[in-house]
Structure formats: structure tokens, C-alpha cells
Design a protein around this motif. Sequence first.
Motif, mmCIF file in Angstrom:
data_model
loop_
_atom_site.group_PDB
_atom_site.id
_atom_site.type_symbol
_atom_site.label_atom_id
_atom_site.label_comp_id
_atom_site.label_asym_id
_atom_site.label_seq_id
_atom_site.Cartn_x
_atom_site.Cartn_y
_atom_site.Cartn_z
ATOM 1 N N ARG A 8 45.755 34.681 46.035
ATOM 2 C CA ARG A 8 45.511 35.631 47.226
ATOM 3 C C ARG A 8 44.113 35.254 48.044
ATOM 4 N NH1 ARG A 8 47.538 40.674 47.562
ATOM 5 N NH2 ARG A 8 47.737 41.717 49.722
ATOM 6 N N SER A 9 43.913 35.062 48.832
ATOM 7 C CA SER A 9 42.714 34.827 49.934
ATOM 8 C C SER A 9 42.365 36.521 50.131
ATOM 9 C CB SER A 9 42.986 34.311 51.232
ATOM 10 O OG SER A 9 41.574 33.827 51.972
ATOM 11 N N VAL A 10 41.015 36.864 50.006
ATOM 12 C CA VAL A 10 40.751 38.319 49.970
ATOM 13 C C VAL A 10 39.401 38.707 50.302
ATOM 14 C CG1 VAL A 10 40.527 40.867 49.245
ATOM 15 C CG2 VAL A 10 42.881 39.282 48.953
ATOM 16 N N THR A 11 39.626 39.017 51.383
ATOM 17 C CA THR A 11 37.916 39.625 51.593
ATOM 18 C C THR A 11 37.059 40.483 51.159
ATOM 19 O OG1 THR A 11 37.282 37.993 53.395
ATOM 20 C CG2 THR A 11 36.165 39.708 53.558
ATOM 21 N N LEU A 12 36.589 40.866 50.124
ATOM 22 C CA LEU A 12 36.179 42.389 49.640
ATOM 23 C C LEU A 12 34.998 41.849 50.344
ATOM 24 C CD1 LEU A 12 36.491 44.953 48.823
ATOM 25 C CD2 LEU A 12 35.565 43.718 45.961
ATOM 26 N N ASP A 13 34.572 42.963 51.137
ATOM 27 C CA ASP A 13 33.175 43.574 51.434
ATOM 28 C C ASP A 13 33.132 44.898 50.628
ATOM 29 O OD1 ASP A 13 30.953 44.188 52.588
ATOM 30 O OD2 ASP A 13 31.367 44.698 54.401
ATOM 31 N N THR A 14 31.298 45.473 49.648
ATOM 32 C CA THR A 14 31.125 46.142 49.343
ATOM 33 C C THR A 14 29.518 46.769 49.568
ATOM 34 O OG1 THR A 14 30.650 45.243 46.973
ATOM 35 C CG2 THR A 14 32.582 45.832 47.090
ATOM 36 N N GLU A 40 35.226 47.433 38.762
ATOM 37 C CA GLU A 40 36.877 47.416 38.757
ATOM 38 C C GLU A 40 37.263 47.290 39.468
ATOM 39 O OE1 GLU A 40 35.052 50.531 37.953
ATOM 40 O OE2 GLU A 40 35.035 50.757 35.976
ATOM 41 N N ALA A 41 37.415 47.532 41.154
ATOM 42 C CA ALA A 41 37.829 47.115 42.389
ATOM 43 C C ALA A 41 37.682 45.672 42.680
ATOM 44 C CB ALA A 41 37.214 47.605 43.265
ATOM 45 N N MET A 42 35.953 45.182 42.000
ATOM 46 C CA MET A 42 35.983 44.017 42.210
ATOM 47 C C MET A 42 36.136 42.616 41.273
ATOM 48 S SD MET A 42 31.681 44.315 42.781
ATOM 49 C CE MET A 42 31.191 42.841 43.228
ATOM 50 N N GLU A 43 36.430 43.554 39.751
ATOM 51 C CA GLU A 43 36.986 42.934 39.317
ATOM 52 C C GLU A 43 38.728 42.410 39.266
ATOM 53 O OE1 GLU A 43 36.209 45.151 35.309
ATOM 54 O OE2 GLU A 43 34.517 43.915 35.364
ATOM 55 N N HIS A 44 39.263 43.361 39.569
ATOM 56 C CA HIS A 44 40.363 42.956 40.060
ATOM 57 C C HIS A 44 41.010 41.749 41.059
ATOM 58 C CE1 HIS A 44 45.185 44.236 40.603
ATOM 59 N NE2 HIS A 44 45.008 43.733 42.116
ATOM 60 N N ALA A 91 38.055 53.411 44.487
ATOM 61 C CA ALA A 91 38.679 52.134 44.448
ATOM 62 C C ALA A 91 38.943 51.694 43.452
ATOM 63 C CB ALA A 91 36.880 51.527 44.782
ATOM 64 N N LYS A 92 38.211 51.639 42.184
ATOM 65 C CA LYS A 92 39.513 51.072 41.252
ATOM 66 C C LYS A 92 41.217 51.854 40.889
ATOM 67 C CE LYS A 92 39.205 54.023 37.525
ATOM 68 N NZ LYS A 92 38.135 55.703 38.484
ATOM 69 N N LEU A 93 41.218 52.631 41.880
ATOM 70 C CA LEU A 93 42.649 52.974 42.221
ATOM 71 C C LEU A 93 42.691 52.783 43.607
ATOM 72 C CD1 LEU A 93 42.594 56.741 40.783
ATOM 73 C CD2 LEU A 93 43.107 54.809 39.629
ATOM 74 N N ILE A 94 42.812 52.256 44.523
ATOM 75 C CA ILE A 94 43.261 52.443 45.785
ATOM 76 C C ILE A 94 43.196 50.183 45.967
ATOM 77 C CG2 ILE A 94 42.561 54.291 46.946
ATOM 78 C CD1 ILE A 94 40.540 52.029 48.671
ATOM 79 N N VAL A 95 42.394 49.891 45.368
ATOM 80 C CA VAL A 95 41.959 48.425 45.324
ATOM 81 C C VAL A 95 43.361 47.489 45.278
ATOM 82 C CG1 VAL A 95 41.139 46.304 45.629
ATOM 83 C CG2 VAL A 95 39.806 48.365 46.456
ATOM 84 N N PRO A 96 43.782 47.913 44.019
ATOM 85 C CA PRO A 96 45.079 47.430 43.057
ATOM 86 C C PRO A 96 46.412 47.256 44.308
ATOM 87 C CG PRO A 96 43.401 47.698 41.836
ATOM 88 C CD PRO A 96 43.426 48.603 42.562
ATOM 89 N N HIS A 97 46.083 48.682 44.880
ATOM 90 C CA HIS A 97 47.683 49.177 45.066
ATOM 91 C C HIS A 97 47.774 48.830 46.245
ATOM 92 C CE1 HIS A 97 50.591 52.466 46.279
ATOM 93 N NE2 HIS A 97 49.663 52.315 47.772
ATOM 94 N N LEU A 98 46.805 49.185 46.938
ATOM 95 C CA LEU A 98 46.985 48.170 48.583
ATOM 96 C C LEU A 98 46.769 46.492 48.135
ATOM 97 C CD1 LEU A 98 43.917 50.580 50.063
ATOM 98 C CD2 LEU A 98 46.245 50.502 50.756
ATOM 99 N N LEU A 99 46.657 46.457 47.181
ATOM 100 C CA LEU A 99 46.978 44.653 47.408
ATOM 101 C C LEU A 99 47.964 44.287 47.193
ATOM 102 C CD1 LEU A 99 43.379 43.258 46.326
ATOM 103 C CD2 LEU A 99 44.383 42.979 48.333
ATOM 104 N N GLU A 100 48.951 44.925 46.272
ATOM 105 C CA GLU A 100 49.738 44.789 45.816
ATOM 106 C C GLU A 100 51.292 45.302 46.961
ATOM 107 O OE1 GLU A 100 53.517 46.083 42.175
ATOM 108 O OE2 GLU A 100 51.117 47.160 42.117
ATOM 109 N N SER A 101 50.486 46.795 47.608
ATOM 110 C CA SER A 101 52.071 47.312 48.392
ATOM 111 C C SER A 101 51.681 45.923 50.066
ATOM 112 C CB SER A 101 51.627 48.891 48.786
ATOM 113 O OG SER A 101 51.754 49.440 47.772
#
Length: 401
Positions: free
Chosen positions: A220-226, A202-206, A175-185
Motif C-alpha cells: 500500500r502506498s500511503v503518505t501520513l503527515d503527523t 499506534e497509527a504510525m506503526e499501523h 488516531a489509533k482507531l480511525i487510521v486502521p479503519h479508514l485505510l481498510e474501508s
Amino acid sequence: MEVEDDDLRSRSSSSGGPSRMPPDIFAKIMSYSDQKSKIRSERVCQLWRRHSLTVVPWPSLDFTVDKKISSSEVEAAVKRRGGSVESIVLRQCSGVQDSTVRAIARHCARIESLDLAACEKISDEALESISTCRRLTRCNLDSCTGLSTEGVLKNLGKIKGLESLSMRGCDKVDAKLIVPHLLESCTGLSELRIAGMKGMREAMEHVAAVTRPDAERKRRSVTLDTVGMKTLPRRIDIHCGICNEKLFAGVSSYTCAERSQRQIEFELYTNETPLPGRLKPSAVRLGFGGGPPGSSSSSSPEQQQQQHRDTMFNCPRNCHGLRWLVDAGSGLIPVYNFRYAIALGNKLAICADSKDGSPVGISEGNNEIRCIYCGKPAQEHEEFEDTPMGYLCDDCSLIAW
């Protein structure tokens, strides 16, 4: 007496029966039919088959009625009707393979929503096919255990219009790698549902960083469900679970996470601002556990009291007494760089859909008050001790103190 098929067709034609039905009438009738009836209509006669493939709109295909459907059957269906399909559901269809997804990408140019949850045979090759669906806005890949971090990083970021992505249970993905990449792309991505992955903190902190107000960029408006079991609306209101006082309104950017205490059902984190005057410092007494969380032993009572007032809040009526519903960095509750952590559950804080006010996200079975140590529900004859952390039963109260 047996009737030959040719005689039956000639009689139907001469009487102006179903085989002579005009295309617009046929399309109107099929608009009221379910998917199974539409498929059966193709077998009536050649004219009906031609009408079914040319004039009947197929905005969605749901294959979950037969979860043992083969990959070849799905591929044949999308090849015949893919031109008008906008949504496909293949949830838990065990026969789905990479070739199935490849056929969907090739023949369904208008697809906007794709549900492949629990299709365990698909791999990163399927992600490569999905990346070519330029109109895709919603994608469900829950429990697709064959997917990897590399496959996600290489492919899903190409879908610029993606708005909602669910990947709960994809245990090979970081998650810590894909979340920053997806939110940027994917600049339109506003809903992410991930659970059972490594790198969640790390994903939550990002997400906390990109949703925090910043003068240099638009928030940015983002809903994250973990959590892995919550599906909340896009915009929610947060109320006190006892007096129903509204504390937050129209929250559209938040993160759901697993509970850190037994009496909480799940926790919600947000950077959004509460309603004016709706948060009041809780009645936590000084000295519990060495003072308010985060305070040093050398802090004066006045300093401890000020920290308590600045970080631990209840509703204006202080319905929860020594406990607190909203934490703003006390040091006891992890906030993952968000401004607020909110305890969700019956008798705690509750969520409601901003559109109609209906309660959401809280299960019916969480009405009981339970001990924070042993989890035992309160008995009618037993008085629980109210502490800043929650309730203690008689037995655990003796041990704790």
C-alpha cells in the motif's frame, strides 16, 4: 437629468446591448471573471441572471473572501449553483453549521473536494452528510474540534473513493482507531494528515505495517503527515543537504513526524528502498554513550562496529561525519516499525519534488547549526563539538562530558 429604469432597459434592448447578449458569448466572458464578478452579474437583469444560473459553469465555490458569511447565504448559493460545483472552500468561515454541510451534500452531487478547515460549529452530523457525497476524493477537516472518534468511524469509511483526508487538530479523535479503519474501508486513501490526536504512535506503526513489502499482498502506498505544518508532494526525492547527493528517488509512501532532536526540523519514515550505493555507514566513533545505540555492554567492539555499519548511514561522501542522516533501527532513534528514519532539515537531509526538483518542506529559518542541548545557534568564533547526536556548544560540551 434622471433616467427611468424602464427607459434604460428599452434603450439597451433596442441597441442590442448587454441584455441581448447570446448565452455562449455570456458564458465565454464569465469564464474569465472571478467569483465575485460572476455573482454580481446576476443583478444586472433577469436575462443575465438566467444565463448565470444555466449556462455559466461553476466548477468551484470559494467563500473565504468573506469569512463571516452566514450559513443561510452559503446554502442559498449551493442551492442555485450546486449542480455543476466540484469544489467548495469554506476554510475558517465561522458561520458554517451542520445545516450548511447538509445543503452541500443535497445539492452538489458532483462535488469532489470539500474544505471545512476551522469550521468549529460542525459536528458528527456533518460527517453523516459528507458520507453521502459518493464522488468526494479530497476532504479537509482540520481544527474541526466538534468531531469525535465515533463520528469518523461511523461515516467517513463509507466514502470509498476518498483519496486525501486532513484532520489535524481534531483533538477528540483517536488516531489509533480511525487510521486502521479508514485505510481498510477507503482502499484509495493515500494521503492522511493528522496531528494533535491521541494514539499517534499506534497509527504510525499501523501505516508502517501496511506499507511494508509483503509477498502475500500488494504494498500500500500511503503518505501520513503527523507534523501539522508540512505539506509535501505526492512523490519526493531525498538529498544530502550539503553535497546534494540523491539518496532516495520517487518516494511515494512516507510518514512525517515531529523531530526528536533540536537540530532536526522534522523526521520522515519510509519503507522504500534507497538508491543503490547511495548510503554509506557514518563515522560514528565507538564508545560514545557506551557504544553504538542498541548495543549491550557485553558486545564486542567487532559486534558494535557491525551494528553501526548496518543501521547508521550518511551520503557516499560522509558529509555529516560523526552524525548520521538515515537510521535503520539503531535503537536510539524510534522508527515505529518502518525500515528507515531520516533526519530532515537544512544542513541535514532535504526533500525535493520529484516532478521539478524544487526544494520542499524545509523552512528558510532553519539554516543555523544549533546546540542539541540548549538550542543556541553557533557563533562564528565558537567551535562546536561534533558528536554522533549533533553539535554541542562550548558550555554544554563541558557538562556533557
